[in-house]
Design a protein around this motif. Structure first.
Motif, PDB file in Angstrom:
ATOM      1  N   GLY A 196       0.793  -1.223   0.000  1.00  0.00           N
ATOM      2  CA  GLY A 196       0.000   0.000   0.000  1.00  0.00           C
ATOM      3  C   GLY A 196       0.823   1.268   0.000  1.00  0.00           C
ATOM      4  N   ARG A 197       2.148   1.138   0.125  1.00  0.00           N
ATOM      5  CA  ARG A 197       3.020   2.310   0.096  1.00  0.00           C
ATOM      6  C   ARG A 197       4.450   1.861  -0.130  1.00  0.00           C
ATOM      7  NH1 ARG A 197       3.140   5.498   5.532  1.00  0.00           N
ATOM      8  NH2 ARG A 197       4.748   6.571   4.329  1.00  0.00           N
ATOM      9  N   PHE A 198       5.332   2.824  -0.346  1.00  0.00           N
ATOM     10  CA  PHE A 198       6.737   2.494  -0.569  1.00  0.00           C
ATOM     11  C   PHE A 198       7.283   1.817   0.692  1.00  0.00           C
ATOM     12  CE2 PHE A 198      11.155   3.061  -1.756  1.00  0.00           C
ATOM     13  CZ  PHE A 198      11.108   3.010  -3.147  1.00  0.00           C
ATOM     14  N   PRO A 199       8.035   0.714   0.531  1.00  0.00           N
ATOM     15  CA  PRO A 199       8.552  -0.013   1.701  1.00  0.00           C
ATOM     16  C   PRO A 199       9.465   0.860   2.558  1.00  0.00           C
ATOM     17  CG  PRO A 199       8.753  -1.329  -0.287  1.00  0.00           C
ATOM     18  CD  PRO A 199       8.382   0.049  -0.728  1.00  0.00           C
ATOM     19  N   ARG A 200       9.729   0.374   3.770  1.00  0.00           N
ATOM     20  CA  ARG A 200      10.534   1.093   4.740  1.00  0.00           C
ATOM     21  C   ARG A 200      11.745   0.264   5.170  1.00  0.00           C
ATOM     22  NH1 ARG A 200       8.275   4.761   2.858  1.00  0.00           N
ATOM     23  NH2 ARG A 200       6.906   6.278   3.856  1.00  0.00           N
ATOM     24  N   ASP A 201      12.647   0.908   5.866  1.00  0.00           N
ATOM     25  CA  ASP A 201      13.825   0.265   6.433  1.00  0.00           C
ATOM     26  C   ASP A 201      13.397  -0.480   7.692  1.00  0.00           C
ATOM     27  OD1 ASP A 201      16.240  -0.411   7.525  1.00  0.00           O
ATOM     28  OD2 ASP A 201      16.906   1.643   7.892  1.00  0.00           O
ATOM     29  N   ILE A 202      13.472  -1.809   7.680  1.00  0.00           N
ATOM     30  CA  ILE A 202      12.988  -2.608   8.808  1.00  0.00           C
ATOM     31  C   ILE A 202      13.975  -2.625   9.967  1.00  0.00           C
ATOM     32  CG2 ILE A 202      12.358  -4.952   9.544  1.00  0.00           C
ATOM     33  CD1 ILE A 202      11.254  -5.413   6.729  1.00  0.00           C
ATOM     34  N   ASP A 203      15.264  -2.783   9.662  1.00  0.00           N
ATOM     35  CA  ASP A 203      16.244  -3.006  10.724  1.00  0.00           C
ATOM     36  C   ASP A 203      17.044  -1.768  11.095  1.00  0.00           C
ATOM     37  OD1 ASP A 203      17.471  -3.039   8.217  1.00  0.00           O
ATOM     38  OD2 ASP A 203      19.181  -4.163   8.982  1.00  0.00           O
ATOM     39  N   TRP A 256       7.782  -9.478   2.641  1.00  0.00           N
ATOM     40  CA  TRP A 256       6.879 -10.260   1.802  1.00  0.00           C
ATOM     41  C   TRP A 256       6.474 -11.499   2.587  1.00  0.00           C
ATOM     42  CZ3 TRP A 256       4.769  -7.937  -2.049  1.00  0.00           C
ATOM     43  CH2 TRP A 256       4.213  -8.615  -3.145  1.00  0.00           C
ATOM     44  N   PHE A 257       5.783 -12.453   1.950  1.00  0.00           N
ATOM     45  CA  PHE A 257       5.367 -13.659   2.648  1.00  0.00           C
ATOM     46  C   PHE A 257       5.542 -14.885   1.762  1.00  0.00           C
ATOM     47  CE2 PHE A 257       3.144 -10.353   4.952  1.00  0.00           C
ATOM     48  CZ  PHE A 257       3.320 -10.740   6.271  1.00  0.00           C
ATOM     49  N   PRO A 269       6.736 -14.865   7.113  1.00  0.00           N
ATOM     50  CA  PRO A 269       7.410 -13.657   6.622  1.00  0.00           C
ATOM     51  C   PRO A 269       8.686 -13.992   5.862  1.00  0.00           C
ATOM     52  CG  PRO A 269       6.833 -13.447   8.946  1.00  0.00           C
ATOM     53  CD  PRO A 269       6.602 -14.875   8.577  1.00  0.00           C
ATOM     54  N   ARG A 270       8.944 -13.216   4.828  1.00  0.00           N
ATOM     55  CA  ARG A 270      10.227 -13.271   4.125  1.00  0.00           C
ATOM     56  C   ARG A 270      10.661 -11.825   3.898  1.00  0.00           C
ATOM     57  NH1 ARG A 270      12.271 -17.803   5.106  1.00  0.00           N
ATOM     58  NH2 ARG A 270      13.717 -17.679   3.361  1.00  0.00           N
ATOM     59  N   ILE A 271      11.931 -11.562   4.033  1.00  0.00           N
ATOM     60  CA  ILE A 271      12.447 -10.209   3.886  1.00  0.00           C
ATOM     61  C   ILE A 271      13.450 -10.194   2.743  1.00  0.00           C
ATOM     62  CG2 ILE A 271      13.675  -8.320   5.011  1.00  0.00           C
ATOM     63  CD1 ILE A 271      12.580  -9.436   7.674  1.00  0.00           C
ATOM     64  N   TYR A 272      13.265  -9.241   1.847  1.00  0.00           N
ATOM     65  CA  TYR A 272      14.107  -9.142   0.659  1.00  0.00           C
ATOM     66  C   TYR A 272      14.837  -7.807   0.632  1.00  0.00           C
ATOM     67  CZ  TYR A 272      11.740 -13.253  -1.229  1.00  0.00           C
ATOM     68  OH  TYR A 272      11.247 -14.519  -1.414  1.00  0.00           O
ATOM     69  N   ALA A 273      16.069  -7.865   0.181  1.00  0.00           N
ATOM     70  CA  ALA A 273      16.842  -6.672  -0.145  1.00  0.00           C
ATOM     71  C   ALA A 273      17.008  -6.622  -1.656  1.00  0.00           C
ATOM     72  CB  ALA A 273      18.210  -6.715   0.536  1.00  0.00           C
ATOM     73  N   HIS A 324      18.567  -7.009  -8.165  1.00  0.00           N
ATOM     74  CA  HIS A 324      17.947  -8.316  -7.940  1.00  0.00           C
ATOM     75  C   HIS A 324      17.448  -8.433  -6.501  1.00  0.00           C
ATOM     76  CE1 HIS A 324      18.959  -9.885 -11.869  1.00  0.00           C
ATOM     77  NE2 HIS A 324      20.184  -9.407 -11.728  1.00  0.00           N
ATOM     78  N   LEU A 325      16.331  -9.131  -6.352  1.00  0.00           N
ATOM     79  CA  LEU A 325      15.723  -9.346  -5.050  1.00  0.00           C
ATOM     80  C   LEU A 325      16.414 -10.521  -4.368  1.00  0.00           C
ATOM     81  CD1 LEU A 325      12.215  -8.750  -6.472  1.00  0.00           C
ATOM     82  CD2 LEU A 325      13.037  -7.545  -4.434  1.00  0.00           C
ATOM     83  N   VAL A 326      16.991 -10.257  -3.216  1.00  0.00           N
ATOM     84  CA  VAL A 326      17.759 -11.266  -2.487  1.00  0.00           C
ATOM     85  C   VAL A 326      17.081 -11.521  -1.149  1.00  0.00           C
ATOM     86  CG1 VAL A 326      19.994 -11.837  -1.475  1.00  0.00           C
ATOM     87  CG2 VAL A 326      19.881 -10.501  -3.610  1.00  0.00           C
ATOM     88  N   ASP A 327      16.810 -12.795  -0.845  1.00  0.00           N
ATOM     89  CA  ASP A 327      16.186 -13.166   0.420  1.00  0.00           C
ATOM     90  C   ASP A 327      17.220 -13.043   1.540  1.00  0.00           C
ATOM     91  OD1 ASP A 327      14.947 -14.371   2.588  1.00  0.00           O
ATOM     92  OD2 ASP A 327      13.998 -15.936   1.391  1.00  0.00           O
TER      93      ASP A 327
END
Length: 307
Positions: free
Chosen positions: A158-165, A174-175, A193-197, A202-205
């Motif tokens: 619903g919006r631009f992602p944020r810095d989690i850590d 993501w999930f 939950p899955r977290i990608y950088a 490229h999307l890296v888990d």
């Protein structure tokens, strides 16, 4: 409200919270567009990047093949991205994204030091239980690079992602849907939950990195509580707990606990040992499991949670 839906709502709410990090403070734009509604292209521009979304062709009730016309009208929109100083780049179509549901266009830097913003394209497949889609378009060594996440059951971002850590770089939460319907109904199943950088486009888990352990410890506590309650269909929560502990590097302990709390059930994963024929597994070719533990270990191995 079932557990997976609560989890999804909580995750989206977390994305909406402001974070006091350099990445979160970097400017970003997020706009949802519905080009199919008026059959007109829509332009979204920010920080020197331009995104043009052109709808799929409209349904033609007078077409020679109305079935094909209807199907084509639900295909992915055409998306062109223009980075500063470069010609427009045609983004490969997402085979799952459907035009009538709209596309959310995000433009923003993943880190304040990034020379060029990254483009996120968030969409939806349609369907009662499905599915959010996400494409990422980055500029790497002067060339656009595209990567796509697996479709995820639930609502799109619903919006631009944020810095989690808090390390100053944007993360995408993501999930993993691989447990849906495997040990119980959809209502009793859990998304993990899955977290990608985004690294060089490229999307890296990065879920297993220690900095994200709090996310999975929280998930483990929630799923273990549901597993212990022993309510009907709680094997779904037990399996999700095993997934969470595997991400935290404690797979054996998690599996032992999950197995000890699981109920006897015939609802186990299904798999075919050969190719499907007319969407059916040929008789006698179905893979079977002796019980919850065998099915759990198999699906964890299949999806990368066990070696």
């Amino acid at each position: 409200m079932n557990a997976p839906f609560r989890l999804l709502v909580a995750a989206l709410a977390a994305l909406a919270l402001p974070a006091c990090t350099p990445a979160a403070e970097a400017a970003s734009k997020w706009q949802s567009v519905y080009p199919s509604s008026k059959q007109k292209s829509v332009t979204v521009a920010d920080q020197g990047v331009t995104v043009i979304v052109t709808p799929a062709p409209p349904y033609d009730e007078d077409a020679d093949d109305t079935h094909d016309s209807f199907r084509n009208s639900y295909e992915d929109a055409t998306v062109d991205v223009q980075f500063p100083g470069l010609p427009a780049f045609r983004v490969p179509k997402d085979e799952f994204r459907s035009s009538p549901y709209g596309i959310s266009v995000g433009i923003g830097r993943l880190n304040r030091q990034d020379a060029t913003p990254t483009v996120l394209l968030s969409g939806y497949t349609g369907g009662m239980h499905c599915c959010a889609t996400l494409q990422v378009v980055s500029l790497v060594d002067g060339q656009p690079v595209v990567d796509t996440l697996p479709a995820m059951d639930g609502e799109p971002l619903g919006r631009f992602p944020r810095d989690i850590d808090g390390d100053g770089t944007i993360d995408i939460r993501w999930f993993d849907d691989s447990l849906l319907y495997q040990f119980t109904s959809h209502a009793g199943s859990w998304q993990v939950p899955r977290i990608y950088a985004i690294e060089r486009g490229h999307l890296v888990d990065v879920s297993r990195e220690p900095r994200f352990a709090p996310v999975f410890r929280d998930f483990a506590r929630e799923t273990l509580d549901a597993c212990r309650k022993g309510e009907a269909g709680h094997n779904g929560a037990c399996a999700a707990y095993a997934y969470a502990t595997a991400v935290l590097g404690q797979a054996d302990q998690g599996i032992r606990t999950a197995v000890s709390l699981a109920e006897a059930s015939d609802w186990l994963p299904s798999e075919c040992t050969v190719a499907y024929v007319d969407d059916m597994c040929p008789e006698g070719k179905e893979m079977t499991f002796d019980g919850f533990e065998q099915g759990l270990r198999w699906i964890m191995h299949k999806n990368g949670y066990l070696p």
